[in-house]
Design an enzyme around this catalytic site. Structure first.
Site, PDB file in Angstrom:
ATOM      1  N   GLU A  34       0.871  -1.163   0.000  1.00  0.00           N
ATOM      2  CA  GLU A  34       0.000   0.000   0.000  1.00  0.00           C
ATOM      3  C   GLU A  34       0.913   1.220   0.000  1.00  0.00           C
ATOM      4  O   GLU A  34       1.836   1.293   0.823  1.00  0.00           O
ATOM      5  CB  GLU A  34      -0.882  -0.005   1.251  1.00  0.00           C
ATOM      6  CG  GLU A  34      -1.893   1.117   1.176  1.00  0.00           C
ATOM      7  CD  GLU A  34      -2.766   1.288   2.404  1.00  0.00           C
ATOM      8  OE1 GLU A  34      -2.704   0.452   3.331  1.00  0.00           O
ATOM      9  OE2 GLU A  34      -3.498   2.287   2.421  1.00  0.00           O
ATOM     10  N   ARG A 260       5.398 -12.764   9.885  1.00  0.00           N
ATOM     11  CA  ARG A 260       6.057 -11.487   9.615  1.00  0.00           C
ATOM     12  C   ARG A 260       7.489 -11.518  10.104  1.00  0.00           C
ATOM     13  O   ARG A 260       7.797 -12.199  11.081  1.00  0.00           O
ATOM     14  CB  ARG A 260       5.383 -10.362  10.415  1.00  0.00           C
ATOM     15  CG  ARG A 260       4.062  -9.921   9.933  1.00  0.00           C
ATOM     16  CD  ARG A 260       3.513  -8.874  10.891  1.00  0.00           C
ATOM     17  NE  ARG A 260       4.044  -7.555  10.589  1.00  0.00           N
ATOM     18  CZ  ARG A 260       3.507  -6.737   9.679  1.00  0.00           C
ATOM     19  NH1 ARG A 260       2.452  -7.107   9.003  1.00  0.00           N
ATOM     20  NH2 ARG A 260       4.027  -5.548   9.465  1.00  0.00           N
ATOM     21  N   LYS A 270       4.820   0.791   8.877  1.00  0.00           N
ATOM     22  CA  LYS A 270       4.886   2.079   8.180  1.00  0.00           C
ATOM     23  C   LYS A 270       4.255   3.190   9.008  1.00  0.00           C
ATOM     24  O   LYS A 270       4.735   4.315   9.006  1.00  0.00           O
ATOM     25  CB  LYS A 270       4.172   1.967   6.828  1.00  0.00           C
ATOM     26  CG  LYS A 270       5.021   1.309   5.766  1.00  0.00           C
ATOM     27  CD  LYS A 270       4.267   1.232   4.460  1.00  0.00           C
ATOM     28  CE  LYS A 270       3.375   0.019   4.446  1.00  0.00           C
ATOM     29  NZ  LYS A 270       2.452  -0.074   3.356  1.00  0.00           N
TER      30      LYS A 270
HETATM   31  P1  ATP Z   1       2.940  -1.962   7.642  1.00  0.00           P
HETATM   32  O1  ATP Z   1       2.293  -2.426   8.896  1.00  0.00           O
HETATM   33  O2  ATP Z   1       4.371  -1.662   7.793  1.00  0.00           O
HETATM   34  O3  ATP Z   1       2.189  -0.866   6.957  1.00  0.00           O
HETATM   35  P2  ATP Z   1       1.671  -3.660   5.870  1.00  0.00           P
HETATM   36  O4  ATP Z   1       1.556  -5.121   5.947  1.00  0.00           O
HETATM   37  O5  ATP Z   1       0.454  -2.870   6.166  1.00  0.00           O
HETATM   38  O6  ATP Z   1       2.874  -3.228   6.724  1.00  0.00           O
HETATM   39  P3  ATP Z   1       1.710  -3.446   3.055  1.00  0.00           P
HETATM   40  O7  ATP Z   1       2.170  -2.337   2.203  1.00  0.00           O
HETATM   41  O8  ATP Z   1       0.271  -3.755   3.080  1.00  0.00           O
HETATM   42  O9  ATP Z   1       2.241  -3.162   4.504  1.00  0.00           O
HETATM   43  O10 ATP Z   1       2.559  -4.746   2.761  1.00  0.00           O
HETATM   44  C1  ATP Z   1       2.910  -5.253   1.508  1.00  0.00           C
HETATM   45  C2  ATP Z   1       3.309  -6.690   1.687  1.00  0.00           C
HETATM   46  O11 ATP Z   1       4.422  -6.786   2.563  1.00  0.00           O
HETATM   47  C3  ATP Z   1       2.187  -7.491   2.303  1.00  0.00           C
HETATM   48  O12 ATP Z   1       2.059  -8.701   1.602  1.00  0.00           O
HETATM   49  C4  ATP Z   1       2.635  -7.708   3.714  1.00  0.00           C
HETATM   50  O13 ATP Z   1       2.115  -8.886   4.228  1.00  0.00           O
HETATM   51  C5  ATP Z   1       4.158  -7.725   3.573  1.00  0.00           C
HETATM   52  N1  ATP Z   1       4.805  -7.318   4.824  1.00  0.00           N
HETATM   53  C6  ATP Z   1       4.621  -6.175   5.501  1.00  0.00           C
HETATM   54  N2  ATP Z   1       5.341  -6.168   6.639  1.00  0.00           N
HETATM   55  C7  ATP Z   1       5.999  -7.354   6.682  1.00  0.00           C
HETATM   56  C8  ATP Z   1       6.893  -7.975   7.614  1.00  0.00           C
HETATM   57  N3  ATP Z   1       7.264  -7.363   8.738  1.00  0.00           N
HETATM   58  N4  ATP Z   1       7.370  -9.198   7.318  1.00  0.00           N
HETATM   59  C9  ATP Z   1       7.036  -9.803   6.187  1.00  0.00           C
HETATM   60  N5  ATP Z   1       6.184  -9.302   5.279  1.00  0.00           N
HETATM   61  C10 ATP Z   1       5.668  -8.089   5.507  1.00  0.00           C
HETATM   62 MG    MG Z   2      -1.242  -2.618   5.239  1.00  0.00          MG
END
Ligand code: ATP
Ligand code: MG
Length: 559
Positions: A34, A260, A270
């Site tokens: 995102e 994760r 983020k």
């Molecule tokens: P954040 O909480 O940092 O915003 P998010 O999961 O909301 O992380 P996205 O942009 O939706 O961020 O993530 C893109 C991809 O990266 C998704 O498939 C998510 O599952 C993966 N991802 C995000 N954080 C991690 C992590 N700490 N370890 C492994 N994969 C991750």
């Molecule tokens: Mg997200």
């Protein structure tokens, strides 16, 4: 040393059996960020997993932005994410894709669900919706709008879309099961009214699909075979499957969840990283202390090190915390192999060679790497007046030779790549502070051993006073003082290490380092790994960021 066993990857096993059974012919994965912030180390694990699995199985991997939430998203984030994925060295299949490319299709599917009595426009407020939803232990209650005629819902949805209804007044909800033990299935929201311009579609839409409604259908539209995501989406899988079963989608993706990546002393969210940026606790998303890919790049961590680290991790069905030391191991290991060596004196003390003519210059040729001839040699000028590290000298002759392998008054040390010298006397200023060491060199000792009666204590680094380049060094400590800054009841902000940046000016580098390019990695001998910062100011001293210290740091041997 960390033992690297071949990591477990249960998703590869699934892919292998899917290919063997013919359930899928070509593997298609995607990385779906995102654009609401910069990518961090956790994302790198997901990127490596998705791109590497596709490549290893002859498939393809898409890059798709899940841009369904215009208030928090921006094209700057899109650009930064694209840059970071490219920096890691991955190439996605075809064009960059966006959820917003599918808004019209998703809207059509929303109408499809209404026509099939599987969705309705609901007028409960968000508080009421929450209350009607029930809890983990009690069932929910039907919304009074649940059975309104499909035609009415279709009409209202059009009005929602065209901006005639105020925000918060209506939502579109799926009609699934208010008694389901899985709360995600209790008539989830598919569309919300948001009168906010979208960075790609402008003001065309006044409603936006929920992540849940968009995500799986986007995968189906792209022919994604294995939708890999993190564990927190495990409970959403039943909902995603429901959409796929109830919509005329062109393909049926299957979702697999993995743990994760969490690393101690780091925050990987983020939203939280954005707070550090917004509150100016750090100097932007690419502050070298940030666990963002752009921050680590600016600090000098290589894409190779990040990928090697990610590949060393198990792809497991549980969340865990990885020790930051494991990441640091991969950073050092990579830089040790690839970084050119150079000499830089952080806290200079003058060393004058009394038996060397004042105007003489010897251009010593020193290899750039101890074991890599391909990295060539550099020229290091040797002159009568040199800089050495203040810490590398002691007047205390009682210091044991084993513990203090540096220069001691009356004793010998080797200058790296140059002569063996002996400290003869010191010069002090009015406050009694040593400002100069007067020394004599042992002739004929460049690249040769001294006579048997001379035993240098060790080897120290140096630079020529006349030819050195002034520079500034940024040294970093961990950004958080607590190993798990997010674990307690208190805000992670409480655990910010206020002394995580130390700016050291007045450092002296060998002349070759003046040619260093932004981002180029070096090992400053005996100190650590450094790279040229990307924010060089004109006419100012060169700025180096300390990527990481050497394993057996110099400060550990300090007496
Ligand atoms: P954040 O909480 O940092 O915003 P998010 O999961 O909301 O992380 P996205 O942009 O939706 O961020 O993530 C893109 C991809 O990266 C998704 O498939 C998510 O599952 C993966 N991802 C995000 N954080 C991690 C992590 N700490 N370890 C492994 N994969 C991750
Ligand atoms: Mg997200």
């Amino acid at each position: 040393m960390i033992e690297l066993n071949k990591p477990i990857n249960f998703i590869q096993s699934i892919i292998s059996s899917d290919l063997a059974s013919g359930r899928v012919v070509e593997i298609v994965t995607r990385f779906p960020p995102e654009p609401n912030g910069y990518l961090h180390l956790g994302h790198a694990k997901s990127i490596c997993l998705n791109f590497d699995l596709a490549a290893a199985n002859g498939g393809r991997c898409n890059l798709r932005f899940d841009d369904t939430n215009p208030e928090t998203e921006s094209p700057d984030y899109v650009d930064a994410i694209i840059r970071d994925v490219q920096w890691l060295g991955y190439e996605w299949f075809g064009d960059v894709r966006y959820a917003s490319d599918y808004f019209e299709q998703l809207f059509g599917w929303a109408q499809f669900l209404i026509r099939h009595e599987k969705a309705y426009v609901c007028e409960l407020t968000s508080a009421q919706t929450r209350e009607y939803r029930g809890t983990l232990t009690t069932g929910g209650r039907d919304s009074p709008y649940r059975y309104r005629p499909a035609l009415e819902s279709l009409e209202l949805l059009d009005q929602m879309r065209s901006g005639q209804i105020d925000e918060g007044k209506m939502t579109l909800r799926a009609r699934i099961d208010m008694q389901s033990p899985n709360i995600n299935l209790r008539d989830p929201v598919l569309y919300r009214i948001k009168k906010y311009p979208h960075h790609r579609t402008g003001r065309v839409w006044s409603i936006y699909p929920s992540y849940d409604f968009a995500h799986g259908q986007e995968d189906a539209l792209e022919g994604v075979t294995h939708s890999i995501c993190t564990l927190e989406f495990a409970a959403n899988r039943a909902l995603y499957d429901w959409f796929i079963e109830n919509l005329p989608v062109p393909s049926t993706p299957k979702q697999f969840e993995f743990g994760r990546l969490n690393v101690n002393y780091m925050v990987t969210s983020k939203r939280k990283l954005k707070k550090l940026v917004d509150d100016r606790i750090v100097d932007g998303w690419d502050d070298p202390r940030m666990p963002t890919l752009s921050g680590m790049r600016r600090r000098g961590v290589t894409a190779r090190a990040i990928k090697n680290f990610c590949k060393s991790l198990a792809v497991a069905k549980t969340d865990g915390v990885v020790d930051i030391a494991q990441f640091e191991h991969f950073i050092r290991d990579d830089l040790n192999q690839h970084a050119k060596r150079g000499m830089c004196v952080i806290e200079p003390l003058k060393l004058s060679i009394t038996n060397y003519s004042g105007d003489r210059v010897e251009n010593l040729v020193i290899p750039c790497h101890p074991s890599r001839d391909d990295l060539g040699c550099r020229v290091v000028p040797f002159t009568a007046s040199l800089w050495i590290e203040r810490n590398d000298f002691s007047e205390n002759q009682a210091f044991s030779r084993k513990k203090f392998k540096r220069l001691v008054l009356g004793d010998y040390v080797r200058l790296r790549g140059a002569y063996v010298v002996r400290a003869d006397s010191v010069v002090r200023d009015a406050n009694g502070m040593i400002v100069e060491i007067r020394a004599s060199l042992v002739p004929g000792t460049v690249g040769k051993s001294p006579p048997d009666n001379i035993k240098p204590r060790g080897v120290i680094h140096w630079v020529s006073e006349q030819y050195s380049v002034d520079c500034c060094v940024n040294q970093y400590d961990r950004l958080f003082s607590h190993p798990l800054p997010e674990s307690g009841a208190e805000s992670f902000i409480k655990f910010i290490n206020l002394n995580s940046l130390k700016v050291i000016t007045g450092c002296k580098a060998e002349p070759e380092l003046a040619k260093a390019q932004i981002g180029e990695n070096f090992q400053f001998e005996r100190i650590g790994y450094f790279c040229v910062d990307n924010r060089q100011k004109e006419d100012d001293d060169l700025v180096f960021n300390c990527t990481i210290g050497l394993r057996d740091t110099w400060s550990n041997t300090k007496q």
